[in-house]
Scaffold this motif. Sequence first.
Motif, PDB file in Angstrom:
ATOM      1  N   ALA A   1      -2.974 -11.096  -9.977  1.00  0.00           N
ATOM      2  CA  ALA A   1      -2.570  -9.805  -9.263  1.00  0.00           C
ATOM      3  C   ALA A   1      -3.706  -8.779  -9.399  1.00  0.00           C
ATOM      4  CB  ALA A   1      -1.317  -9.350 -10.045  1.00  0.00           C
ATOM      5  N   LEU A   2      -3.491  -7.651  -8.713  1.00  0.00           N
ATOM      6  CA  LEU A   2      -4.745  -6.715  -8.528  1.00  0.00           C
ATOM      7  C   LEU A   2      -3.924  -5.390  -8.312  1.00  0.00           C
ATOM      8  CD1 LEU A   2      -7.792  -5.720  -8.178  1.00  0.00           C
ATOM      9  CD2 LEU A   2      -6.997  -5.995  -5.540  1.00  0.00           C
ATOM     10  N   VAL A   3      -4.327  -4.413  -9.275  1.00  0.00           N
ATOM     11  CA  VAL A   3      -3.919  -2.925  -8.793  1.00  0.00           C
ATOM     12  C   VAL A   3      -5.061  -1.947  -8.560  1.00  0.00           C
ATOM     13  CG1 VAL A   3      -2.655  -0.878  -9.504  1.00  0.00           C
ATOM     14  CG2 VAL A   3      -1.771  -2.982 -10.223  1.00  0.00           C
ATOM     15  N   ALA A   4      -5.026  -1.473  -7.280  1.00  0.00           N
ATOM     16  CA  ALA A   4      -6.278  -0.692  -7.007  1.00  0.00           C
ATOM     17  C   ALA A   4      -5.794   0.705  -6.749  1.00  0.00           C
ATOM     18  CB  ALA A   4      -7.185  -1.179  -5.770  1.00  0.00           C
ATOM     19  N   THR A   5      -6.655   1.750  -7.216  1.00  0.00           N
ATOM     20  CA  THR A   5      -5.945   3.050  -7.107  1.00  0.00           C
ATOM     21  C   THR A   5      -7.276   3.916  -6.716  1.00  0.00           C
ATOM     22  OG1 THR A   5      -4.342   2.741  -8.723  1.00  0.00           O
ATOM     23  CG2 THR A   5      -4.665   4.955  -8.235  1.00  0.00           C
ATOM     24  N   ARG A   6      -6.813   4.681  -5.427  1.00  0.00           N
ATOM     25  CA  ARG A   6      -8.028   5.681  -5.266  1.00  0.00           C
ATOM     26  C   ARG A   6      -7.800   6.865  -6.053  1.00  0.00           C
ATOM     27  NH1 ARG A   6      -9.034   8.323   0.599  1.00  0.00           N
ATOM     28  NH2 ARG A   6      -7.338   9.467  -0.376  1.00  0.00           N
TER      29      ARG A   6
ATOM     30  N   GLY B   1     -14.853   5.190  -5.875  1.00  0.00           N
ATOM     31  CA  GLY B   1     -13.677   6.198  -6.085  1.00  0.00           C
ATOM     32  C   GLY B   1     -12.499   5.359  -6.526  1.00  0.00           C
ATOM     33  N   TRP B   2     -12.426   4.022  -6.684  1.00  0.00           N
ATOM     34  CA  TRP B   2     -11.275   3.506  -6.804  1.00  0.00           C
ATOM     35  C   TRP B   2     -11.370   2.903  -8.446  1.00  0.00           C
ATOM     36  CZ3 TRP B   2      -7.197   1.892  -2.869  1.00  0.00           C
ATOM     37  CH2 TRP B   2      -7.553   2.533  -1.978  1.00  0.00           C
ATOM     38  N   ARG B   3      -9.863   2.952  -9.020  1.00  0.00           N
ATOM     39  CA  ARG B   3      -9.900   2.395 -10.329  1.00  0.00           C
ATOM     40  C   ARG B   3      -9.287   0.853  -9.773  1.00  0.00           C
ATOM     41  NH1 ARG B   3      -6.578   5.576 -12.844  1.00  0.00           N
ATOM     42  NH2 ARG B   3      -8.038   6.515 -13.634  1.00  0.00           N
ATOM     43  N   ILE B   4     -10.054  -0.369 -10.288  1.00  0.00           N
ATOM     44  CA  ILE B   4      -9.698  -1.457 -10.191  1.00  0.00           C
ATOM     45  C   ILE B   4      -8.955  -2.469 -11.492  1.00  0.00           C
ATOM     46  CG2 ILE B   4     -10.438  -3.679  -9.207  1.00  0.00           C
ATOM     47  CD1 ILE B   4     -10.744  -1.215  -7.594  1.00  0.00           C
ATOM     48  N   GLU B   5      -7.807  -2.603 -11.459  1.00  0.00           N
ATOM     49  CA  GLU B   5      -7.534  -3.181 -12.733  1.00  0.00           C
ATOM     50  C   GLU B   5      -6.812  -4.828 -12.357  1.00  0.00           C
ATOM     51  OE1 GLU B   5      -4.255  -0.444 -13.706  1.00  0.00           O
ATOM     52  OE2 GLU B   5      -5.769   0.776 -14.784  1.00  0.00           O
ATOM     53  N   PRO B   6      -7.948  -5.589 -12.097  1.00  0.00           N
ATOM     54  CA  PRO B   6      -7.513  -7.100 -12.067  1.00  0.00           C
ATOM     55  C   PRO B   6      -6.670  -7.653 -13.221  1.00  0.00           C
ATOM     56  CG  PRO B   6      -9.741  -6.633 -12.791  1.00  0.00           C
ATOM     57  CD  PRO B   6      -9.097  -5.299 -12.590  1.00  0.00           C
ATOM     58  N   LYS B   7      -5.567  -8.315 -12.640  1.00  0.00           N
ATOM     59  CA  LYS B   7      -4.708  -8.925 -13.747  1.00  0.00           C
ATOM     60  C   LYS B   7      -4.382 -10.429 -13.179  1.00  0.00           C
ATOM     61  CE  LYS B   7      -3.021  -4.590 -15.331  1.00  0.00           C
ATOM     62  NZ  LYS B   7      -1.944  -3.833 -15.419  1.00  0.00           N
TER      63      LYS B   7
ATOM     64  N   VAL C   1      -3.700  10.124  -3.604  1.00  0.00           N
ATOM     65  CA  VAL C   1      -3.846   8.938  -4.185  1.00  0.00           C
ATOM     66  C   VAL C   1      -3.251   7.728  -3.247  1.00  0.00           C
ATOM     67  CG1 VAL C   1      -3.129   7.715  -6.170  1.00  0.00           C
ATOM     68  CG2 VAL C   1      -3.451  10.067  -6.373  1.00  0.00           C
ATOM     69  N   VAL C   2      -4.069   6.727  -3.312  1.00  0.00           N
ATOM     70  CA  VAL C   2      -3.716   5.547  -2.528  1.00  0.00           C
ATOM     71  C   VAL C   2      -3.548   4.499  -3.531  1.00  0.00           C
ATOM     72  CG1 VAL C   2      -4.181   3.859  -0.737  1.00  0.00           C
ATOM     73  CG2 VAL C   2      -4.742   6.296  -0.470  1.00  0.00           C
ATOM     74  N   THR C   3      -2.650   3.627  -3.613  1.00  0.00           N
ATOM     75  CA  THR C   3      -2.345   2.535  -4.419  1.00  0.00           C
ATOM     76  C   THR C   3      -2.127   1.375  -3.783  1.00  0.00           C
ATOM     77  OG1 THR C   3      -1.491   3.908  -6.262  1.00  0.00           O
ATOM     78  CG2 THR C   3      -1.299   1.611  -6.430  1.00  0.00           C
TER      79      THR C   3
ATOM     80  N   VAL D   1       0.852  -1.158   0.208  1.00  0.00           N
ATOM     81  CA  VAL D   1      -0.101  -0.092   0.202  1.00  0.00           C
ATOM     82  C   VAL D   1       0.887   1.148  -0.113  1.00  0.00           C
ATOM     83  CG1 VAL D   1      -1.771   1.416   1.348  1.00  0.00           C
ATOM     84  CG2 VAL D   1      -1.899  -1.241   1.353  1.00  0.00           C
ATOM     85  N   THR D   2       0.581   2.189  -0.885  1.00  0.00           N
ATOM     86  CA  THR D   2       1.305   3.370  -1.134  1.00  0.00           C
ATOM     87  C   THR D   2       0.220   4.567  -0.840  1.00  0.00           C
ATOM     88  OG1 THR D   2       2.895   2.522  -2.519  1.00  0.00           O
ATOM     89  CG2 THR D   2       2.959   4.772  -2.412  1.00  0.00           C
ATOM     90  N   VAL D   3       0.473   5.594   0.095  1.00  0.00           N
ATOM     91  CA  VAL D   3      -0.260   6.826   0.123  1.00  0.00           C
ATOM     92  C   VAL D   3       0.702   7.861  -0.317  1.00  0.00           C
ATOM     93  CG1 VAL D   3      -1.362   8.264   1.542  1.00  0.00           C
ATOM     94  CG2 VAL D   3      -1.513   5.853   2.033  1.00  0.00           C
ATOM     95  N   ALA D   4       0.164   8.585  -1.599  1.00  0.00           N
ATOM     96  CA  ALA D   4       1.166   9.438  -2.065  1.00  0.00           C
ATOM     97  C   ALA D   4       1.092  10.711  -1.280  1.00  0.00           C
ATOM     98  CB  ALA D   4       0.551   9.879  -3.390  1.00  0.00           C
ATOM     99  N   GLY D   5       2.454  11.301  -1.290  1.00  0.00           N
ATOM    100  CA  GLY D   5       2.734  12.524  -0.582  1.00  0.00           C
ATOM    101  C   GLY D   5       2.542  13.710  -1.556  1.00  0.00           C
ATOM    102  N   ASP D   6       2.484  14.874  -0.761  1.00  0.00           N
ATOM    103  CA  ASP D   6       2.318  16.164  -1.511  1.00  0.00           C
ATOM    104  C   ASP D   6       3.351  17.024  -1.198  1.00  0.00           C
ATOM    105  OD1 ASP D   6       1.760  17.238   1.157  1.00  0.00           O
ATOM    106  OD2 ASP D   6      -0.627  17.109   0.846  1.00  0.00           O
ATOM    107  N   GLN D   7       3.275  18.177  -1.545  1.00  0.00           N
ATOM    108  CA  GLN D   7       4.188  19.275  -0.896  1.00  0.00           C
ATOM    109  C   GLN D   7       4.518  19.379   0.356  1.00  0.00           C
ATOM    110  OE1 GLN D   7       2.688  22.763  -3.082  1.00  0.00           O
ATOM    111  NE2 GLN D   7       1.607  23.474  -1.226  1.00  0.00           N
TER     112      GLN D   7
END
Length: 175
Positions: free
Chosen positions: A150-155, A141-147, A160-162, A37-43
């Motif tokens: 594997a899975l990538v879910a991006t808020r 509110g999430w984009r779900i890309e099942p592969k 942005v949370v990945t 899980v990654t939570v994007a930073g900001d300035q």
Amino acid sequence: MRAAALLLAVALAGCAQLPKAPPADTTEARLGGRISVTVAGDQHNRGTGGAASFELFGGPDAGRLELTSPLGTLVARATWAPGLVTLTTPDGERRFDTLDALTRELLGEAVPVAALFDWLRARPWPAAPHEKTANGFEQLGWRIEPKPPALVATRLAAPVVTLRAKLDGGDESTP
């Protein structure tokens, strides 16, 4: 944004570990693998994140999530049933009203664990509307890309949370 990411704590946990849970009921659905899980930073804030092995038992209404460090030690266990969510770590036990409250406290952002059961199986969660996209679907509110596996879910909202997950051996029982 709070930077108390549980997965980061898992990566840094070192020797601290929890006792193993009793074996899961063999009729209980199980999903397991690796998750990050990654939570994007900001300035103003640096991003946070981490990775762990996971085992997810049960379902959205009642279940258990166990996180294991890269060294193989069990460092966190969340259990839930209607009206009660418990997180157990080497530092003790904490209670929450919902899974969203638990993930919001730990990650600074809510992650829809109830929907994750379906998302990991490459399908939309039936309790909320969704829209198909070229590579999967959008829901809650999430984009779900099942592969699979594997899975990538991006808020889609900031920050942005990945969430990335790769299943090992797949589902060990039929839900």
